[in-house]
Design an enzyme around this catalytic site. Sequence first.
Site, mmCIF file in Angstrom:
data_model
loop_
_atom_site.group_PDB
_atom_site.id
_atom_site.type_symbol
_atom_site.label_atom_id
_atom_site.label_comp_id
_atom_site.label_asym_id
_atom_site.label_seq_id
_atom_site.Cartn_x
_atom_site.Cartn_y
_atom_site.Cartn_z
ATOM 1 C CD GLU A 39 9.427 88.020 73.666
ATOM 2 O OE1 GLU A 39 9.515 87.180 72.755
ATOM 3 O OE2 GLU A 39 8.974 89.171 73.517
ATOM 4 N NE ARG A 265 8.180 75.435 67.977
ATOM 5 C CZ ARG A 265 8.532 76.558 68.613
ATOM 6 N NH1 ARG A 265 9.687 77.136 68.362
ATOM 7 N NH2 ARG A 265 7.731 77.110 69.481
ATOM 8 C CE LYS A 275 6.674 82.456 74.833
ATOM 9 N NZ LYS A 275 7.840 83.050 75.477
HETATM 10 P P1 ATP Z 1 6.406 80.247 71.424
HETATM 11 O O1 ATP Z 1 6.616 79.829 70.010
HETATM 12 O O2 ATP Z 1 5.636 79.290 72.249
HETATM 13 O O3 ATP Z 1 5.920 81.638 71.572
HETATM 14 P P2 ATP Z 1 9.070 81.111 71.834
HETATM 15 O O4 ATP Z 1 10.132 80.364 71.126
HETATM 16 O O5 ATP Z 1 8.699 82.419 71.287
HETATM 17 O O6 ATP Z 1 7.847 80.153 72.043
HETATM 18 P P3 ATP Z 1 10.712 81.795 74.048
HETATM 19 O O7 ATP Z 1 10.302 82.351 75.342
HETATM 20 O O8 ATP Z 1 11.485 82.662 73.128
HETATM 21 O O9 ATP Z 1 9.405 81.299 73.351
HETATM 22 O O10 ATP Z 1 11.443 80.404 74.240
HETATM 23 C C1 ATP Z 1 12.465 80.172 75.168
HETATM 24 C C2 ATP Z 1 13.236 78.970 74.718
HETATM 25 O O11 ATP Z 1 12.406 77.825 74.650
HETATM 26 C C3 ATP Z 1 13.825 79.163 73.337
HETATM 27 O O12 ATP Z 1 15.157 78.724 73.333
HETATM 28 C C4 ATP Z 1 12.967 78.309 72.457
HETATM 29 O O13 ATP Z 1 13.691 77.855 71.362
HETATM 30 C C5 ATP Z 1 12.523 77.197 73.406
HETATM 31 N N1 ATP Z 1 11.236 76.653 72.976
HETATM 32 C C6 ATP Z 1 10.084 77.312 72.758
HETATM 33 N N2 ATP Z 1 9.117 76.491 72.319
HETATM 34 C C7 ATP Z 1 9.679 75.248 72.261
HETATM 35 C C8 ATP Z 1 9.197 73.950 71.871
HETATM 36 N N3 ATP Z 1 7.944 73.764 71.449
HETATM 37 N N4 ATP Z 1 10.058 72.920 71.940
HETATM 38 C C9 ATP Z 1 11.321 73.094 72.376
HETATM 39 N N5 ATP Z 1 11.829 74.273 72.744
HETATM 40 C C10 ATP Z 1 11.026 75.350 72.700
HETATM 41 MG MG MG Z 2 10.960 83.513 71.032
#
Ligand code: ATP
Ligand code: MG
Length: 561
Positions: A39, A265, A275
Amino acid sequence: MNKEIEKKDVPSNFIRNIIDEDLKNNKNNGEVHTRFPPEPNGYLHIGHAKSICLNFGIAKDYNGMCNLRFDDTNPAKEDIEYVDSIIEDVHWLGFDWDDRMFYASNYYDKLYEYAVYLIKEGKAFVCDLNAEEMRKYRGTLTEPGKESPYRNRTVDENLELFEKMKNGDFEDGTHTLRAKIDMASPNLNMRDPVIYRIIKTEHHRTGNKWCIYPMYDYTHCISDSIEGITHSLCTLEFEDHRPLYDWFLDQLPVKRHPQQIEFARLNLGYTVLSKRKLLELVEKKIVTDWDDPRMPTIAGLRRRGYTAKSIREFADRIGVAKADSTVDLALLEYCVREDLNKIAKRVMVVLDPIKVIIDNYPEDKVEWLEAVNNPENEDDGSRKIPFSKELYIERDDFMENPPRKYFRMTPGKEVRLKHAFYVKCESVIKDENDNIVEIHCTYDPTTKGGWSDDGRKVKGTLHWVSTKHAIDAELRLYDHLFLSQNPEENGNFLDNINPESLVINRKAKLEPSLKEAKNGDYFQFLRKGYFCFDAKDSTESNLVFNKTVGLRDSWSKKNKK
Ligand code: ATP
Ligand code: MG
């Protein structure tokens, strides 16, 4: 895919086992197609790097494809700056998506059409409950929810209201489109989840065309299906959303039904990986920006001097599992050190200088001595460094009254100056407070290069810089941004900030070759640590170097015990 990334034997994991099984059964016509779906509401961090390496890595190893897809369904939080940084960071990590860069917003028309389809099938309805009311109706983990009073509207009424939502006839928050599933489901995600909400905000790609935006769960499965994704890999928090992912695809007339697979994760010691929290650090000016070298963002790590290769190596080493855990930050540092050891140019920088005068060296003489750039790699060649009568060495490389086993400089004992000569301290000069201000030595001209012909050995080897050739710089020395392994310990991560996460050194003296340092140059300051040139903040008159990581490895030591 980037050629630079050598194929190697990545240990198998449960995701690869699933794919192997699917291939055996010729599921998906033997195709493997993954996607990385960020995102664009922040910069990518090391957790995303795990997901990137997993998705692109699997595509590569199975001769498949991996798409980059921006999951841009919330215009209020998303920004083109983030889109650009994500493109740059995934490329920098060494991955490519050919012409397969997509946006969920590309599918808005299709998503709308499918929503109308669900309404016509009696599987979706327009609800007038506001957010607060909806929460009350939702129930809890132990109590079933209550059906919305608007749940039994006729198809025609729903179609008309949904159209009005789309046309902007209603204000934000007044209406939603919801799936009609089961308010008594033990899974809260299945209790008539919202599919569309009204957000009258301009979107960075679709402008003002839409005032309704689809929710993540609805958008994601359909985007996966449209793109022909076979294995939709996501993190564990989406496990409870999987029934909804499947429900939408089962109701809709889609051609393909991808399989969602969840993995744990990455959590990293001394680090926050969210984020929202990283944005808070930026907005509260606790760090300078998203690419502050203390940030766990890809941009921050890059600026800190971490290499793409070391991050990929880290991702391989941690692997993927189905259970959450926290990885030791020392493992990441180990991977960085391992790579930098091979590629960093060895140079001499004195961080806390004290002056040394070689009494028997001619006043104006300068000798340019040969110094190898990297003993680990002969191809890196050598350079010349100037030696003269006045030098700097580290203050703590001298002791007037040393303890036993002190092998650095001390009165009456010979030490080696790296690449130069054997020298011996003869006397010191002190100021009125008894602080040493100058060390006087003699040198042995027959030991040029730092070796003696008569086999005479010295135990200590010191780095040094010629005073009249030395250059100044700003060295930024970093430590963990948080004081504890778990930054959330005792509540708020903002209460756990390390006040000494950045210490600036302006007194260091650098060998003159560092004047030519460029963006992307990696150095080992001999005996002091790995550093890199900071192109962003350096100016003609103020060169900036970031400390990447120290020389001492705490990872393999810990793991040998
Ligand atoms: P955050 O929790 O940091 O805001 P998010 O999951 O909202 O992260 P996205 O931009 O939706 O951020 O993530 C893109 C991809 O990266 C998704 O498939 C998510 O599952 C993966 N991802 C995000 N954080 C991690 C992590 N700490 N370890 C592994 N994969 C991750
Ligand atoms: Mg997300």
